[in-house]
Scaffold this motif. Structure first.
Motif, PDB file in Angstrom:
ATOM      1  N   PRO A 108      92.072  27.072  -8.620  1.00 52.32           N
ATOM      2  CA  PRO A 108      93.042  28.123  -9.222  1.00 52.32           C
ATOM      3  C   PRO A 108      92.667  29.203 -10.171  1.00 52.32           C
ATOM      4  CG  PRO A 108      94.277  26.089  -8.641  1.00 52.32           C
ATOM      5  CD  PRO A 108      92.730  25.548  -8.893  1.00 52.32           C
ATOM      6  N   VAL A 109      92.247  28.602 -11.063  1.00 48.72           N
ATOM      7  CA  VAL A 109      91.676  29.442 -12.355  1.00 48.72           C
ATOM      8  C   VAL A 109      90.640  30.482 -11.778  1.00 48.72           C
ATOM      9  CG1 VAL A 109      90.907  29.385 -14.706  1.00 48.72           C
ATOM     10  CG2 VAL A 109      92.486  27.606 -13.853  1.00 48.72           C
ATOM     11  N   LEU A 110      89.717  29.825 -11.404  1.00 48.71           N
ATOM     12  CA  LEU A 110      88.492  30.650 -10.893  1.00 48.71           C
ATOM     13  C   LEU A 110      88.925  31.430  -9.729  1.00 48.71           C
ATOM     14  CD1 LEU A 110      85.653  30.198 -11.787  1.00 48.71           C
ATOM     15  CD2 LEU A 110      85.030  28.791  -9.623  1.00 48.71           C
ATOM     16  N   ARG A 111      89.832  31.305  -8.799  1.00 44.41           N
ATOM     17  CA  ARG A 111      90.155  32.060  -7.935  1.00 44.41           C
ATOM     18  C   ARG A 111      90.835  33.217  -8.458  1.00 44.41           C
ATOM     19  NH1 ARG A 111      93.589  30.442  -2.786  1.00 44.41           N
ATOM     20  NH2 ARG A 111      94.719  29.263  -4.004  1.00 44.41           N
ATOM     21  N   VAL A 112      91.777  33.130  -9.404  1.00 42.58           N
ATOM     22  CA  VAL A 112      92.401  34.310 -10.094  1.00 42.58           C
ATOM     23  C   VAL A 112      91.415  35.176 -11.046  1.00 42.58           C
ATOM     24  CG1 VAL A 112      93.592  34.916 -12.187  1.00 42.58           C
ATOM     25  CG2 VAL A 112      94.717  32.972 -10.636  1.00 42.58           C
ATOM     26  N   GLU A 113      90.291  34.513 -11.559  1.00 45.26           N
ATOM     27  CA  GLU A 113      89.261  35.276 -12.108  1.00 45.26           C
ATOM     28  C   GLU A 113      88.811  36.177 -11.059  1.00 45.26           C
ATOM     29  OE1 GLU A 113      87.940  32.094 -15.652  1.00 45.26           O
ATOM     30  OE2 GLU A 113      86.523  32.887 -14.111  1.00 45.26           O
ATOM     31  N   LEU A 114      88.311  35.575  -9.882  1.00 42.16           N
ATOM     32  CA  LEU A 114      87.329  36.366  -8.974  1.00 42.16           C
ATOM     33  C   LEU A 114      88.206  37.290  -8.515  1.00 42.16           C
ATOM     34  CD1 LEU A 114      85.528  33.864  -6.802  1.00 42.16           C
ATOM     35  CD2 LEU A 114      84.545  35.591  -8.466  1.00 42.16           C
ATOM     36  N   TRP A 115      89.693  37.291  -8.288  1.00 43.77           N
ATOM     37  CA  TRP A 115      90.428  38.449  -7.983  1.00 43.77           C
ATOM     38  C   TRP A 115      90.688  39.444  -8.956  1.00 43.77           C
ATOM     39  CZ3 TRP A 115      92.219  40.021  -3.144  1.00 43.77           C
ATOM     40  CH2 TRP A 115      92.085  39.008  -2.234  1.00 43.77           C
ATOM     41  N   ASP A 116      90.547  39.082 -10.113  1.00 43.50           N
ATOM     42  CA  ASP A 116      90.640  40.022 -11.237  1.00 43.50           C
ATOM     43  C   ASP A 116      89.300  40.786 -11.073  1.00 43.50           C
ATOM     44  OD1 ASP A 116      93.102  39.296 -12.025  1.00 43.50           O
ATOM     45  OD2 ASP A 116      92.325  37.888 -13.707  1.00 43.50           O
TER      46      ASP A 116
ATOM     47  N   ALA B 286      72.857  39.402 -14.445  1.00 38.90           N
ATOM     48  CA  ALA B 286      74.402  40.103 -14.859  1.00 38.90           C
ATOM     49  C   ALA B 286      75.237  39.404 -13.484  1.00 38.90           C
ATOM     50  CB  ALA B 286      74.351  41.338 -14.773  1.00 38.90           C
ATOM     51  N   ALA B 287      74.594  39.372 -12.361  1.00 39.80           N
ATOM     52  CA  ALA B 287      75.467  39.183 -11.223  1.00 39.80           C
ATOM     53  C   ALA B 287      75.871  37.547 -11.205  1.00 39.80           C
ATOM     54  CB  ALA B 287      74.776  39.203  -9.955  1.00 39.80           C
ATOM     55  N   VAL B 288      74.960  36.897 -11.742  1.00 39.29           N
ATOM     56  CA  VAL B 288      75.217  35.345 -11.857  1.00 39.29           C
ATOM     57  C   VAL B 288      76.084  35.023 -12.995  1.00 39.29           C
ATOM     58  CG1 VAL B 288      73.983  33.200 -12.647  1.00 39.29           C
ATOM     59  CG2 VAL B 288      72.695  34.636 -10.963  1.00 39.29           C
ATOM     60  N   ALA B 289      76.042  35.993 -14.129  1.00 35.30           N
ATOM     61  CA  ALA B 289      77.217  35.727 -15.239  1.00 35.30           C
ATOM     62  C   ALA B 289      78.457  36.215 -14.641  1.00 35.30           C
ATOM     63  CB  ALA B 289      76.654  36.536 -16.397  1.00 35.30           C
ATOM     64  N   ALA B 290      78.432  37.212 -13.668  1.00 37.41           N
ATOM     65  CA  ALA B 290      79.776  37.675 -13.303  1.00 37.41           C
ATOM     66  C   ALA B 290      80.560  36.791 -12.443  1.00 37.41           C
ATOM     67  CB  ALA B 290      79.490  38.861 -12.440  1.00 37.41           C
ATOM     68  N   VAL B 291      79.816  35.858 -11.692  1.00 41.93           N
ATOM     69  CA  VAL B 291      80.448  34.688 -11.037  1.00 41.93           C
ATOM     70  C   VAL B 291      80.523  33.447 -11.682  1.00 41.93           C
ATOM     71  CG1 VAL B 291      79.922  35.727  -8.762  1.00 41.93           C
ATOM     72  CG2 VAL B 291      78.345  34.231  -9.684  1.00 41.93           C
TER      73      VAL B 291
END
Lengths: 261, 241
Positions: free
Chosen positions: B162-170, B112-117
């Motif tokens: 940038p897309v990934l950055r936004v996803e992580l901040w979410d 689940a953690a691998v999927a989360a990132v």
């Protein structure tokens, strides 16, 4: 001021086992290392076999290869595991994973014993392969049980692992770590009684030889080479090597500081 | 509510240099607190003090009511170092499963953690072959897997697209909403706007302990970068005066 003291090095068999599995997985991904661990000692032993094959033995004494080959069965695992462990632990320190591990519930002793268990298992496989090839292909003649030879080889490997873990604390770079091999290993090899019997050395060299653990490992192997059953002297030798291993592990644990600058 | 982190008069020296000088602040639970400041300002040293691996000269660091680094905290605090600290010769999944085991979690939580990132597709690849951003995410997964109460992240979004950055901040905010306290360091000011609270660090001292809105209001600057500059200038004048 309240600072958290370093945790007492409590033990968790579960975390030790998880760490041992992780270390074995790392080794398993490196196929060349696996191959070298299993085959290299046998190959080097073969070279020694060919070296002495045509040299006549002194009448009434065991052949030179029987003597040297048997001793090398204890020295190879010690050297190989010392090198592999000191590099592996140095990587753990320099890659930041050690610092990270120290923030997790993993105890320092769990980490060290995990390494010990993983490389101890690798050493057992190595010893079985090497002893089998030595006694079948090279006709190495051992008076005692070859399982005792395997046991001593594994204890020697554990000593190599423990000293490797300790030595890595004093190395900042891989260049330094590799050079600890001659520093730690060669003096023990010179003085262990293989090149010159210990009782024929100068007194002060004998004194040094008697505090070096490899001397006892070699003596234990010579006991197996000379007697059909395990002798009390052999068990004392094995206990000394095992004790030195535990001492080195304890010192290595003391060098693992949780808080650093 | 009790603060998740309380730092009182924290002083850290490294060699002859004073890296942190009498820092005092508190961090509220269930929020994303940004630790902002230029490179060399002492961010990493402060984060290391929070997770209990930094030698401290004086002062108190209390995390979740306990002294930083004390044994009961180690299962409750996740730490992601600046350079990815995962095993390069293991796969992403093997890394996550090892850290899961250390935190007493299973293979399911690891996956689940691998999927989360966002690394499910690369789960069986060795870390050594991954891109820098993927390595950083693998390292993050190994902290998420413990489901910690406090997550300490040292520049987790460096080198990410940038897309990934936004996803992580979410994701960080989703974690905060579920009660996790996050402390995230960054030297990128546009990330400051995404934090609930900001700590601005410069030369080992706190310039501001505020929210993005307050900071804009106090300095009259719309842009947080500008606000930061403004603060440095005013402080400079105070010292000179």
């Amino acid at each position: 001021m309240t600072l958290a003291r370093s945790a007492p090095t409590h033990l968790s068999p579960r975390l030790t086992a998880a760490t041992a599995r992780r270390v074995l997985r790392q080794v398993a991904h490196d196929h060349r290392t696996v191959a070298m661990m299993l085959v290299l000692p046998s190959g080097l032993l073969g070279l020694l076999y060919l070296l002495w094959k045509d040299v006549p033995a002194v009448p009434g004494q065991p052949g030179i290869f029987d003597h040297v080959g048997l001793t090398m069965l204890g020295i190879f695992p010690f050297v190989v595991m010392f090198l592999v462990t000191s590099i592996a632990m140095l990587r753990e320190r320099t890659s930041g994973t050690l610092e990270r591990l120290l923030t997790t519930p993993l105890g320092r002793l769990d980490l060290l014993l995990g390494y010990g268990a993983a490389f101890g298992l690798a050493a057992t496989l190595q010893a079985v392969v090497t002893v089998t090839i030595a006694t079948t292909v090279y006709g190495l003649d051992v008076t005692g049980s070859i399982w005792l030879v395997v046991l001593i080889a594994v204890v020697d490997a554990a000593l190599g692992v423990a000293l490797g873990l300790l030595a890595s604390a004093f190395a900042r770079t891989e260049f330094q770590a590799v050079q600890f091999m001659p520093v730690i290993v060669l003096p023990q090899f010179f003085l262990c009684g293989l090149l010159v019997p210990v009782d024929q050395m100068a007194g002060w060299l004998q004194a040094i030889s008697h505090v070096l653990p490899l001397t006892y490992a070699v003596d234990a192997l010579q006991e197996v080479g000379a007697h059909t059953t395990a002798t009390g002297r052999m068990w004392i030798d094995v206990a000394v090597v095992a004790g030195a291993t535990l001492l080195a592990l304890a010192l290595a644990a003391a060098t693992l500081r949780r808080r650093t600058d | 509510m009790d603060p998740a982190v309380r730092v009182t008069d924290l002083v850290v020296d490294r060699g002859p240099r004073r890296v942190l000088d009498k820092l005092t602040f508190a961090v509220a639970p269930g929020q994303v607190t940004g630790l902002l400041g230029p490179s060399g300002s002492g961010k990493t040293t402060l984060l290391r003090a929070l997770v209990g691996v930094q030698k401290v000269r004086s002062g108190e660091v209390t995390v979740l009511g306990l002294a930083a680094g004390s044994p009961p905290l180690r299962a409750r605090v996740g730490y992601v170092t600046q350079s990815p600290s995962v095993y390069a010769d293991l796969s992403v999944r093997e890394n996550a499963r090892y850290f899961a085991a250390l935190y007493g979690r299973g293979a399911h939580e690891a996956d689940a953690a691998v999927a989360a990132v966002g690394l499910s597709d690369a789960a069986s690849r060795l870390v050594t072959g991954l891109s820098g951003g993927q390595k950083a995410r693998a390292s993050l997964a190994c902290a998420l897997v413990g489901d910690p109460d406090l997550l300490v992240l040292d520049e987790p979004t460096v080198g990410l697209d940038p897309v990934l950055r936004v996803e992580l901040w979410d994701r960080f905010h989703a974690l905060a909403d579920s009660g996790t306290t996050l402390i995230v360091s960054s030297h990128v000011m546009d990330e400051a706007a995404r934090c609930d609270r900001l700590l601005l660090l410069r030369d080992g001292a706190l310039l501001a302990d505020s929210t993005p809105a307050e900071l804009r209001a106090d300095t009259g600057a719309d842009d947080l970068e500008e606000a930061f500059l403004q603060l440095i200038r005013t402080r400079g004048q105070e010292v000179a005066a």
